[in-house]
Design a protein around this motif. Structure first.
Motif, PDB file in Angstrom:
ATOM      1  N   TYR A 168       0.815  -1.210   0.000  1.00 55.25           N
ATOM      2  CA  TYR A 168       0.000   0.000   0.000  1.00 55.25           C
ATOM      3  C   TYR A 168       0.856   1.271   0.000  1.00 55.25           C
ATOM      4  CZ  TYR A 168      -3.904  -3.101   1.121  1.00 55.25           C
ATOM      5  OH  TYR A 168      -4.846  -4.102   1.097  1.00 55.25           O
ATOM      6  N   ALA A 169       2.019   1.194  -0.616  1.00 56.72           N
ATOM      7  CA  ALA A 169       2.878   2.376  -0.699  1.00 56.72           C
ATOM      8  C   ALA A 169       2.242   3.406  -1.617  1.00 56.72           C
ATOM      9  CB  ALA A 169       4.261   1.995  -1.213  1.00 56.72           C
ATOM     10  N   ALA A 170       2.455   4.676  -1.283  1.00 54.37           N
ATOM     11  CA  ALA A 170       1.930   5.761  -2.113  1.00 54.37           C
ATOM     12  C   ALA A 170       2.679   5.821  -3.428  1.00 54.37           C
ATOM     13  CB  ALA A 170       2.047   7.084  -1.358  1.00 54.37           C
ATOM     14  N   PRO A 171       2.099   6.443  -4.453  1.00 60.16           N
ATOM     15  CA  PRO A 171       2.803   6.577  -5.735  1.00 60.16           C
ATOM     16  C   PRO A 171       4.172   7.219  -5.556  1.00 60.16           C
ATOM     17  CG  PRO A 171       0.519   7.221  -5.977  1.00 60.16           C
ATOM     18  CD  PRO A 171       0.729   6.994  -4.518  1.00 60.16           C
ATOM     19  N   GLY A 172       5.161   6.656  -6.239  1.00 59.84           N
ATOM     20  CA  GLY A 172       6.516   7.169  -6.157  1.00 59.84           C
ATOM     21  C   GLY A 172       7.303   6.817  -7.398  1.00 59.84           C
ATOM     22  N   ASP A 173       8.607   6.971  -7.319  1.00 54.02           N
ATOM     23  CA  ASP A 173       9.453   6.731  -8.487  1.00 54.02           C
ATOM     24  C   ASP A 173       9.412   5.273  -8.930  1.00 54.02           C
ATOM     25  OD1 ASP A 173      10.170   9.372  -8.443  1.00 54.02           O
ATOM     26  OD2 ASP A 173      11.956   9.035  -7.190  1.00 54.02           O
ATOM     27  N   GLY A 174       9.376   4.350  -7.978  1.00 50.58           N
ATOM     28  CA  GLY A 174       9.401   2.942  -8.358  1.00 50.58           C
ATOM     29  C   GLY A 174       8.069   2.420  -8.832  1.00 50.58           C
ATOM     30  N   ALA A 175       6.978   3.084  -8.470  1.00 52.95           N
ATOM     31  CA  ALA A 175       5.636   2.632  -8.840  1.00 52.95           C
ATOM     32  C   ALA A 175       4.768   3.859  -9.066  1.00 52.95           C
ATOM     33  CB  ALA A 175       5.043   1.743  -7.755  1.00 52.95           C
TER      34      ALA A 175
END
Length: 281
Positions: free
Chosen positions: A51-58
């Motif tokens: 449940y990671a927030a949007p970022g560089d990897g995703a």
């Protein structure tokens, strides 16, 4: 001197609106069918925290297992669209044949009408669950079979209602007087004049199949983990919607965009009277 109000801007012509809607409907179709080739990450490999927030990897963050939401969205529409296409093709083809023959054979027409009355009384959700329970594996094929079974009676009624206006046309009576078979008259004399009805029916059955298959997925009938499916993604990621809303919003918007654009194209391509009759049924 009274001011003259400015003229309203001209509305786009019907062909222009139709082309625009076709382009819009092509986007979710292309996204679902070509999506697996565009996915930036592996389908099942975690790339971030759950449940990671949007970022560089995703770009759209991670799902409940840390897998890339964007990649799973790009993979998740293929089976839904293929299943909806199968349902709409089988339902529309069967209804077109039976509906045209029914107006020429009153006994068959009465039987089909009674069958449609029974189908109307059966709630779609209950019908899906009953057929899924009776199916050997209770998976996606059970949902597709349920959508076809429940959709054919409605579709036959629509085609029969449209074909009834042609059953007493001069060219139909002439073909019957020549001794042509019922199948010949239905396929060669009546069905070619129902193109608008069949087109409308195909589009509406496709949209209905999208909703039926998606609804079954929400109820854990159909594809099971670790399959990538838009409805399955919504169900799996609902507990973490406050942590990463895109894990739920992205597949939900994909389903809605697909259904809405196809529905708009169907309404644009078909005469208003035919569309209204099909929608009411």
């Amino acid at each position: 001197m009274t001011a003259v109000p400015p003229a309203a801007p001209p509305r786009p012509s019907r062909p222009a609106r139709t082309l625009t809607l076709l382009a819009l409907s092509a986007l979710p179709l292309l996204l679902a069918l070509a999506g697996p080739l565009l996915a930036p990450h592996s389908l099942d490999t975690p790339v971030t925290a759950p449940y990671a927030a949007p970022g560089d990897g995703a770009l759209l963050g991670g799902d409940q297992l840390g897998r890339d939401v964007l990649s799973r969205v790009l993979h998740g529409g293929t089976l839904l669209i293929l299943g909806a296409l199968l349902v709409s093709v089988v339902t529309t083809t069967t209804a077109a044949l039976l509906g045209c023959i029914a107006v020429l054979r009153p006994a068959l027409g009465r039987l089909l009408e009674r069958t449609a009355d029974v189908a109307i009384l059966l709630p779609p959700l209950l019908g899906i669950m009953l057929i899924a329970l009776a199916w050997p594996d209770g998976g996606r094929w059970a949902v597709i079979a349920a959508a076809i079974t429940l959709g054919i009676p409605y579709a036959v009624r629509i085609v029969a209602a449209a074909a009834s206006t042609l059953a007493h046309a001069g060219y139909v009576e002439a073909a019957l007087a020549r001794g042509e078979s019922t199948a010949y008259v239905a396929l060669r004399e009546i069905l070619p004049n129902l193109r608008a009805t069949v087109l409308t029916l195909f589009g509406l059955r496709f949209v209905e199949a999208v909703y039926v298959i998606s609804m079954a997925g929400f109820l854990q009938i159909g594809p099971q983990p670790p399959a990538s499916d838009w409805s399955l993604m919504v169900r799996e990621n609902a507990p973490g919607i406050l942590l990463n809303p895109w894990a739920v919003l992205a597949p939900s918007l994909a389903i809605a965009l697909l259904a809405i654009t196809v529905s708009l194209v169907t309404h644009s391509l078909s005469p208003d009277t035919t569309t209204k009759a099909a929608t009411r049924a």
